[in-house]
Write an enzyme that holds these catalytic residues in place. Structure first.
Site, PDB file in Angstrom:
ATOM      1  N   TYR A  54      59.333  -5.521  23.221  1.00 32.87           N
ATOM      2  CA  TYR A  54      60.226  -4.844  24.167  1.00 32.87           C
ATOM      3  C   TYR A  54      59.743  -4.910  25.599  1.00 32.87           C
ATOM      4  O   TYR A  54      60.537  -4.740  26.526  1.00 32.87           O
ATOM      5  CB  TYR A  54      60.555  -3.408  23.754  1.00 32.87           C
ATOM      6  CG  TYR A  54      59.421  -2.568  23.253  1.00 32.87           C
ATOM      7  CD1 TYR A  54      58.569  -1.922  24.119  1.00 32.87           C
ATOM      8  CD2 TYR A  54      59.232  -2.391  21.880  1.00 32.87           C
ATOM      9  CE1 TYR A  54      57.538  -1.138  23.649  1.00 32.87           C
ATOM     10  CE2 TYR A  54      58.205  -1.603  21.400  1.00 32.87           C
ATOM     11  CZ  TYR A  54      57.362  -0.972  22.294  1.00 32.87           C
ATOM     12  OH  TYR A  54      56.341  -0.194  21.824  1.00 32.87           O
ATOM     13  N   LYS A 100      76.216   3.674  36.543  1.00 34.66           N
ATOM     14  CA  LYS A 100      76.042   4.002  37.963  1.00 34.66           C
ATOM     15  C   LYS A 100      76.080   5.526  38.033  1.00 34.66           C
ATOM     16  O   LYS A 100      77.110   6.133  37.755  1.00 34.66           O
ATOM     17  CB  LYS A 100      77.190   3.454  38.812  1.00 34.66           C
ATOM     18  CG  LYS A 100      77.244   1.972  38.982  1.00 34.66           C
ATOM     19  CD  LYS A 100      78.429   1.645  39.903  1.00 34.66           C
ATOM     20  CE  LYS A 100      78.629   0.159  40.053  1.00 34.66           C
ATOM     21  NZ  LYS A 100      79.742  -0.140  40.975  1.00 34.66           N
TER      22      LYS A 100
END
EC number: 4.1.2.25
Length: 121
Positions: A54, A100
């Site tokens: 990862y 966002k």
């Protein structure tokens, strides 16, 4: 098979967006990635070569999110999913969520964003 590897809450500063203010000022984007991967072999062997690293996935996501500005979150998510699926044959499916938290939209909310799921073919 329900095994997953996830990277949750990665944050990157970028200049992505369809509005000129987003391209000039920039903002922080939150990215979550979930990979469907068979982790049984890694569980047996305790060897990183039997899984998906990862840390490497983080670097792939970072290079896209901090790279060339684009208009749409959908495009960023497609690029991330395609990169992961093409680089890691152990991955059966990639889910990408991009948020966002402070877009230039009037109103009160925790964030706006998209989520896609792409199979590795």
């Amino acid at each position: 098979m329900q095994d997953t590897i996830f990277l949750k809450g990665m944050r990157f500063y970028g200049y992505h967006g369809a509005l000129s203010a987003e391209n000039e000022i920039g903002q922080i984007f939150k990215v979550d990635v979930t990979l469907k991967v068979d982790l049984a072999e890694a569980g047996r062997t305790d060897n990183v070569i039997d899984t998906v690293h990862y840390g490497e996935v983080f670097e792939e996501v970072k290079s896209i999110m901090e790279g060339k500005a684009v208009n749409l979150l959908e495009h960023l998510a497609e690029r991330i999913a395609n990169r992961i699926n093409s680089q890691y044959n152990r991955v059966m499916e990639t889910k990408v969520r991009i948020t966002k938290e402070n877009p230039p939209i009037p109103g009160h909310y925790d964030g706006v964003g998209i989520e896609i799921v792409r199979e590795n073919k």
